[in-house]
Design an enzyme around this catalytic site. Structure first.
Site, short mmCIF file in Angstrom:
data_model
loop_
_atom_site.label_atom_id
_atom_site.label_comp_id
_atom_site.label_asym_id
_atom_site.label_seq_id
_atom_site.Cartn_x
_atom_site.Cartn_y
_atom_site.Cartn_z
N ASN A 45 15.84 6.11 8.62
CA ASN A 45 16.28 5.96 7.52
C ASN A 45 15.67 6.97 6.44
O ASN A 45 14.96 7.66 6.37
CB ASN A 45 15.53 4.40 6.85
N LYS A 95 16.83 7.40 3.60
CA LYS A 95 16.61 7.15 2.37
C LYS A 95 17.45 7.83 1.31
O LYS A 95 18.45 8.76 1.41
CB LYS A 95 14.97 7.21 1.36
N HIS A 115 16.40 -3.91 2.66
CA HIS A 115 15.27 -3.45 3.04
C HIS A 115 14.51 -3.55 1.26
O HIS A 115 14.85 -3.85 0.55
CB HIS A 115 16.21 -1.53 3.23
N GLU A 150 12.87 -2.13 -0.60
CA GLU A 150 12.85 -0.58 -1.83
C GLU A 150 14.50 -1.35 -2.31
O GLU A 150 13.74 -1.68 -3.57
CB GLU A 150 13.35 0.32 -1.32
N GLU A 163 9.07 -5.08 8.67
CA GLU A 163 8.66 -3.86 7.88
C GLU A 163 7.31 -4.91 6.81
O GLU A 163 8.21 -5.45 5.90
CB GLU A 163 9.33 -3.43 7.23
N GLY A 196 6.17 3.92 3.94
CA GLY A 196 5.17 4.88 2.81
C GLY A 196 4.01 5.44 3.04
O GLY A 196 4.28 5.87 1.90
N SER A 221 5.30 3.34 8.23
CA SER A 221 4.53 4.79 8.65
C SER A 221 4.63 4.89 9.94
O SER A 221 3.30 5.10 10.76
CB SER A 221 3.47 4.00 8.10
N GLY A 258 9.58 7.92 7.11
CA GLY A 258 9.21 9.28 6.39
C GLY A 258 9.78 10.38 8.03
O GLY A 258 10.29 11.92 7.54
C1 PEP Z 1 11.57 2.08 5.91
O1 PEP Z 1 11.35 3.15 4.66
O2 PEP Z 1 11.85 1.90 6.71
C2 PEP Z 1 10.46 3.10 6.02
C3 PEP Z 1 9.49 2.31 7.31
O3 PEP Z 1 9.55 3.95 5.77
P1 PEP Z 1 8.35 4.67 6.46
O4 PEP Z 1 8.63 4.80 8.16
O5 PEP Z 1 8.53 5.98 5.92
O6 PEP Z 1 7.09 4.22 6.10
#
Ligand code: PEP
Length: 250
Positions: free
Chosen positions: A10, A12, A91, A93, A162, A168, A207, A229
């Site tokens: 992802n 983003k 998601h 966000e 998640e 993040g 993460s 990330g």
């Molecule tokens: C995400 O945004 O779906 C995600 C898992 O981000 P990160 O790996 O940066 O925590």
């Protein structure tokens, strides 16, 4: 139960045409026969990927409508025409920043499946909800909003757990925490369709990186990852894709 693992990136609102080329070149050099890989870049970059890396593309969201006066929105069919075969739905966000309700998420997922896209449904609790021991309740509600009235969609879905507190932040759930919630999700989904609950892929997201992924992938109900990330670094993302194929479970 043997489920082919899936690793999803992802991006983003990050990336570039140059990164699309870099990622394609990196993944093209990998043996990806034992893992499905999907990259979800910003929609404007979908068409910038050449079709040579042995991986699929996905959108990060879609409209709940199929066409019409919805300025700024992208339909499932438009995503598909741009090269996507997957789409992330719900998601955290988008649930938080764009006020997407469970009902809207369900409508989007319905649109995705109707157009032949595989939805990656994101569910997960906030830190406060976890502290209040509401994790299972929150996730059950997010799942029920989609599958209670349309259980047949489960067979066509991928689900990503998640935890919001892990996205993040650099603080992944422990493999035990993630496994416990994945087991709960599978058990909860069995009420709709026991066979689909066994075959549906459950990704962990929050993460994930090259250092912590192997222990997560060892867990019985973790079938891959949704990576934010670390997916912006092609070499690290490649390591994660390879790690999931090592040490097959069961
Ligand atoms: C995400 O945004 O779906 C995600 C898992 O981000 P990160 O790996 O940066 O925590």
């Amino acid at each position: 139960m043997q489920r082919t693992p899936l690793i999803a990136a992802n991006w983003k609102m990050n990336g570039s045409a140059a990164l699309a080329e870099q990622m394609t070149a990196t993944l093209a050099g990998l043996p990806l026969d034992k893992v499905s890989v999907v990259v979800c870049p910003p929609a404007t970059l979908l068409a910038r990927f050449s079709n040579k890396g042995g991986f699929a593309l996905g959108g990060q969201t879609l409209s709940h409508e199929s066409s019409g006066a919805y300025t700024g929105e992208i339909s499932a069919e438009l995503l598909q025409e741009a090269g996507a075969s997957y789409v992330i739905v719900g998601h955290s966000e988008r649930r938080t920043l764009n006020f997407e309700s469970d009902a809207l998420v369900a409508a989007k997922l319905t649109q995705a499946v109707a157009a032949g896209l595989t939805p990656i449904l994101c569910v997960g609790e906030s830190l406060q909800q976890r502290r209040q021991e509401k994790t299972q309740q929150v996730i059950a509600q997010q799942l029920d909003a989609v599958y209670a009235s349309q259980p047949e969609l489960l067979l066509k879905s991928v689900i990503a757990y998640e935890p919001i507190w892990a996205i993040g932040t650099g603080e992944s759930a422990t493999p035990q925490q993630a496994q416990a919630t994945h087991a709960f999700i599978r058990q909860h989904l069995a009420q709709y369709d026991a066979q689909a609950a066994e075959t549906v892929k459950l990704l962990y997201g929050g993460s994930v990186n090259a250092d912590n992924c192997a222990a997560l992938f060892q867990q019985a109900d973790i079938d891959g990852a949704l990576v934010g990330g670390a997916s912006l670094k092609p070499a690290e993302f490649a390591q994660i894709c390879l790690a999931v194929t090592k040490g097959a479970k069961e």
